[in-house]
Design a protein around this motif. Structure first.
Motif, mmCIF file in Angstrom:
data_model
loop_
_atom_site.group_PDB
_atom_site.id
_atom_site.type_symbol
_atom_site.label_atom_id
_atom_site.label_comp_id
_atom_site.label_asym_id
_atom_site.label_seq_id
_atom_site.Cartn_x
_atom_site.Cartn_y
_atom_site.Cartn_z
ATOM 1 N N GLY A 54 0.800 -1.221 0.000
ATOM 2 C CA GLY A 54 0.000 0.000 0.000
ATOM 3 C C GLY A 54 0.828 1.263 0.000
ATOM 4 N N ARG A 55 2.096 1.165 -0.326
ATOM 5 C CA ARG A 55 2.971 2.343 -0.413
ATOM 6 C C ARG A 55 3.050 2.776 -1.877
ATOM 7 N NH1 ARG A 55 5.518 3.059 4.414
ATOM 8 N NH2 ARG A 55 5.676 1.242 5.787
ATOM 9 N N GLY A 56 2.735 4.044 -2.136
ATOM 10 C CA GLY A 56 2.574 4.464 -3.519
ATOM 11 C C GLY A 56 3.569 5.466 -4.049
ATOM 12 N N ALA A 57 4.703 5.681 -3.360
ATOM 13 C CA ALA A 57 5.658 6.688 -3.831
ATOM 14 C C ALA A 57 6.176 6.351 -5.231
ATOM 15 C CB ALA A 57 6.823 6.814 -2.853
ATOM 16 N N GLY A 58 6.531 5.097 -5.449
ATOM 17 C CA GLY A 58 7.031 4.697 -6.763
ATOM 18 C C GLY A 58 5.979 4.876 -7.842
ATOM 19 N N LEU A 59 4.733 4.542 -7.513
ATOM 20 C CA LEU A 59 3.641 4.702 -8.475
ATOM 21 C C LEU A 59 3.392 6.175 -8.772
ATOM 22 C CD1 LEU A 59 1.613 2.999 -10.067
ATOM 23 C CD2 LEU A 59 0.024 3.244 -8.153
ATOM 24 N N ARG A 60 3.442 7.022 -7.744
ATOM 25 C CA ARG A 60 3.236 8.461 -7.966
ATOM 26 C C ARG A 60 4.363 9.061 -8.796
ATOM 27 N NH1 ARG A 60 1.543 7.804 -2.659
ATOM 28 N NH2 ARG A 60 3.456 8.637 -1.742
ATOM 29 N N ALA A 61 5.573 8.561 -8.616
ATOM 30 C CA ALA A 61 6.685 9.022 -9.446
ATOM 31 C C ALA A 61 6.458 8.650 -10.904
ATOM 32 C CB ALA A 61 8.001 8.422 -8.943
ATOM 33 N N GLN A 62 5.917 7.460 -11.153
ATOM 34 C CA GLN A 62 5.575 7.072 -12.522
ATOM 35 C C GLN A 62 4.536 8.008 -13.113
ATOM 36 O OE1 GLN A 62 4.569 2.875 -12.988
ATOM 37 N NE2 GLN A 62 5.907 2.323 -11.290
ATOM 38 N N MET A 63 3.537 8.379 -12.314
ATOM 39 C CA MET A 63 2.497 9.290 -12.805
ATOM 40 C C MET A 63 3.088 10.661 -13.141
ATOM 41 S SD MET A 63 -0.151 7.389 -12.923
ATOM 42 C CE MET A 63 0.976 5.990 -13.196
ATOM 43 N N LEU A 64 4.043 11.127 -12.329
ATOM 44 C CA LEU A 64 4.703 12.405 -12.604
ATOM 45 C C LEU A 64 5.462 12.332 -13.927
ATOM 46 C CD1 LEU A 64 5.729 15.242 -11.848
ATOM 47 C CD2 LEU A 64 7.540 14.135 -10.514
ATOM 48 N N MET A 65 6.213 11.266 -14.123
ATOM 49 C CA MET A 65 6.966 11.103 -15.361
ATOM 50 C C MET A 65 6.028 11.045 -16.557
ATOM 51 S SD MET A 65 9.617 8.063 -16.469
ATOM 52 C CE MET A 65 8.314 6.837 -16.550
ATOM 53 N N LEU A 66 4.945 10.263 -16.448
ATOM 54 C CA LEU A 66 3.998 10.141 -17.556
ATOM 55 C C LEU A 66 3.325 11.472 -17.861
ATOM 56 C CD1 LEU A 66 2.361 6.687 -16.737
ATOM 57 C CD2 LEU A 66 3.658 7.263 -18.800
ATOM 58 N N ALA A 67 3.021 12.248 -16.819
ATOM 59 C CA ALA A 67 2.382 13.546 -17.037
ATOM 60 C C ALA A 67 3.287 14.466 -17.855
ATOM 61 C CB ALA A 67 2.041 14.191 -15.694
ATOM 62 N N ILE A 68 4.558 14.509 -17.511
ATOM 63 C CA ILE A 68 5.507 15.350 -18.266
ATOM 64 C C ILE A 68 5.600 14.875 -19.708
ATOM 65 C CG2 ILE A 68 7.924 16.078 -18.442
ATOM 66 C CD1 ILE A 68 8.082 15.731 -15.371
ATOM 67 N N LEU A 69 5.675 13.558 -19.890
ATOM 68 C CA LEU A 69 5.801 13.012 -21.238
ATOM 69 C C LEU A 69 4.581 13.311 -22.086
ATOM 70 C CD1 LEU A 69 7.428 9.517 -20.531
ATOM 71 C CD2 LEU A 69 8.529 11.609 -21.334
ATOM 72 N N VAL A 70 3.403 13.141 -21.518
ATOM 73 C CA VAL A 70 2.179 13.371 -22.280
ATOM 74 C C VAL A 70 2.064 14.845 -22.675
ATOM 75 C CG1 VAL A 70 -0.335 13.490 -22.043
ATOM 76 C CG2 VAL A 70 0.867 11.392 -21.443
ATOM 77 N N ILE A 71 2.418 15.747 -21.767
ATOM 78 C CA ILE A 71 2.319 17.182 -22.061
ATOM 79 C C ILE A 71 3.221 17.571 -23.238
ATOM 80 C CG2 ILE A 71 2.893 19.470 -21.159
ATOM 81 C CD1 ILE A 71 1.940 18.459 -18.409
ATOM 82 N N ILE A 72 4.404 16.981 -23.310
ATOM 83 C CA ILE A 72 5.365 17.350 -24.369
ATOM 84 C C ILE A 72 5.227 16.446 -25.588
ATOM 85 C CG2 ILE A 72 7.799 17.630 -24.939
ATOM 86 C CD1 ILE A 72 6.759 19.649 -22.897
ATOM 87 N N MET A 73 5.168 15.144 -25.370
ATOM 88 C CA MET A 73 5.270 14.201 -26.478
ATOM 89 C C MET A 73 3.975 14.041 -27.260
ATOM 90 S SD MET A 73 7.805 11.322 -24.765
ATOM 91 C CE MET A 73 7.531 10.136 -26.070
ATOM 92 N N LEU A 74 2.843 14.058 -26.570
ATOM 93 C CA LEU A 74 1.588 13.824 -27.283
ATOM 94 C C LEU A 74 1.333 14.884 -28.353
ATOM 95 C CD1 LEU A 74 -0.394 11.491 -26.981
ATOM 96 C CD2 LEU A 74 -1.824 12.943 -25.553
ATOM 97 N N PRO A 75 1.476 16.189 -28.047
ATOM 98 C CA PRO A 75 1.296 17.180 -29.114
ATOM 99 C C PRO A 75 2.350 17.057 -30.220
ATOM 100 C CG PRO A 75 1.104 18.212 -26.956
ATOM 101 C CD PRO A 75 1.629 16.826 -26.733
ATOM 102 N N ALA A 76 3.601 16.739 -29.825
ATOM 103 C CA ALA A 76 4.664 16.630 -30.829
ATOM 104 C C ALA A 76 4.400 15.470 -31.780
ATOM 105 C CB ALA A 76 6.013 16.454 -30.131
ATOM 106 N N ILE A 77 4.031 14.322 -31.220
ATOM 107 C CA ILE A 77 3.751 13.147 -32.061
ATOM 108 C C ILE A 77 2.527 13.384 -32.925
ATOM 109 C CG2 ILE A 77 3.019 10.729 -31.975
ATOM 110 C CD1 ILE A 77 4.867 10.447 -29.500
ATOM 111 N N HIS A 78 1.520 14.044 -32.353
ATOM 112 C CA HIS A 78 0.312 14.344 -33.138
ATOM 113 C C HIS A 78 0.643 15.276 -34.304
ATOM 114 C CE1 HIS A 78 -3.954 14.684 -33.884
ATOM 115 N NE2 HIS A 78 -3.892 16.018 -33.828
ATOM 116 N N ALA A 79 1.556 16.236 -34.054
ATOM 117 C CA ALA A 79 1.960 17.169 -35.119
ATOM 118 C C ALA A 79 2.961 16.543 -36.071
ATOM 119 C CB ALA A 79 2.551 18.432 -34.499
ATOM 120 N N GLY A 80 3.649 15.480 -35.618
ATOM 121 C CA GLY A 80 4.624 14.809 -36.468
ATOM 122 C C GLY A 80 5.999 15.431 -36.448
ATOM 123 N N THR A 81 6.228 16.374 -35.523
ATOM 124 C CA THR A 81 7.538 17.023 -35.474
ATOM 125 C C THR A 81 7.841 17.520 -34.069
ATOM 126 O OG1 THR A 81 8.895 18.798 -36.420
ATOM 127 C CG2 THR A 81 6.561 19.237 -36.147
#
Length: 375
Positions: A54-81
């Motif tokens: 029931g300890r979630g620090a590692g899971l929350r760190a994954q969510m932080l990493m994914l949030a940063i990636l989605v904010i930057i990578m999703l628009p870039a991949i959608h735009a293709g550049t």
């Protein structure tokens, strides 16, 4: 000094024979290995702590990493550049093979002792059990490639990109909302079970083997993922090279003709099989990652391989490694190639991967005591 010289020699050799881009990917792989080791960033460990304790620090760190990636990578991949460089996402069909493969992979994570990135960086850091896991990870991936005709035609949807299906902004904000919900639920569970919540931004205690906070490692890993997208033209992947290594060994020793396996006859994989190994980007990054972890372990004076291994732990590495390899190939990726890269690319298969992956981790946790893995 040995680790630094190997890293430098590899970068120079790749620059001379394959160009500066491969040398850059080598350096990014080394930085990823260094960061994973210094942050003790483990997907398998994060899932184990969340499901078993029931300890979630590692899971929350994954969510932080994914949030940063989605904010930057999703628009870039959608735009293709991205910064003027053409980029593409990791988008694969979502179907039965992904579900079964992710479940198998999840079991292997807990028995083998790590995921794909965890296996590479701990093996590079001198963990002999993980070296054994890595060996059988490659064998399992090769068996899956040989056996691909059994599972390749299982029912599946076509490759679906969520930004194309529902729009970029609904996909982006919907993803962020899910990450936030997971983080908040993990905090509530941890508070109720332990009376406190481990902060992910705080520096670890002196007794902890980690040198960096969870958040620091997550942020650096996110930045390196984004740089990899820019340098490679696609997100960071790991396990694509494992069946390649195993198939090359099979061909070298004349045990079979992998070039005629249905897996390698697929046009998307044929080129990777035929060209030199160090021309393959995933292999370059994986080798760099292991050396980066070796460098980190050497600096910390922690590179001290213990060659004696309890036989039950050895059995766990063999079984876990085979499940990791077979499951990763069957599911079109591992925790990095499917879960992280898939979600950051907006692929439905990345979201589909996580639930059976967690279920497999839970099953693996029930099996760990049989092999004395919690001792």
């Amino acid at each position: 000094m040995i680790a630094a010289l190997l890293l430098l020699a590899g970068a120079l050799g790749l620059a001379l024979h394959h160009g500066g881009n491969h040398a850059l990917l080598w350096g990014l792989g080394a930085a990823l290995g260094y960061t994973l080791y210094r942050g003790a960033f483990s997907f398998a460990g994060g899932f184990r702590q969340a499901l078993a304790e029931g300890r979630g620090a590692g899971l929350r760190a994954q969510m932080l990493m994914l949030a940063i990636l989605v904010i930057i990578m999703l628009p870039a991949i959608h735009a293709g550049t991205l910064a003027g460089v053409p980029v593409r996402g990791i988008v694969f069909p979502a179907g039965v093979a992904v579900i079964i493969g992710a479940f198998i992979f999840g079991i292997g994570m807990q028995l083998g002792g790590g995921c794909a990135s965890g296996t590479l960086y701990t093996a590079g850091g001198g963990n002999t059990r993980m070296l054994l896991t890595l060996m059988f990870f490659i064998i399992g991936a090769t068996i899956a490639a040989y056996d691909s005709e059994r599972w390749a035609d299982l029912p599946a949807l076509s490759a679906i990109s969520l930004p194309e299906l529902i729009g970029l902004w609904p996909a982006l904000f919907g993803s962020l909302a899910i990450f936030l919900c997971v983080a908040l639920v993990s905090r509530v569970i941890e508070q109720r079970r332990h009376g406190r919540v481990e902060p992910i931004f705080a520096a670890p205690s002196a007794e902890s083997p980690r040198r960096w906070s969870w958040a620091m490692a997550a942020i650096i890993l996110a930045v390196l993922n984004i740089l990899t997208l820019w340098a490679a033209g696609r997100p960071w992947v790991i396990t694509a090279s494992f069946p390649l290594w195993g198939s090359r060994i099979v061909a070298e020793f004349g045990w079979d003709e992998p070039a005629f396996w249905a897996f390698w006859e697929d046009p998307t994989r044929t080129e990777a099989f035929l060209r030199p190994l160090l021309a393959e980007r995933s292999s370059v990054m994986n080798f760099g990652l292991m050396l980066g972890a070796f460098f980190a372990a050497a600096i910390a004076a922690r590179f001290k391989p213990a060659w004696r291994l309890p036989w039950r732990h050895g059995c766990a590495s063999v079984i876990g490694g085979l499940l990791l390899g077979y499951g990763a190939v069957m599911a079109s990726g591992c925790n990095i190639s499917a879960y992280v890269a898939g979600i950051a690319s907006g692929s439905l298969h990345g979201w589909l991967w996580i639930l059976p992956g967690l279920a497999g981790n839970w099953v693996g946790l029930q099996l760990r005591p049989l092999l004395r893995l919690d001792r």
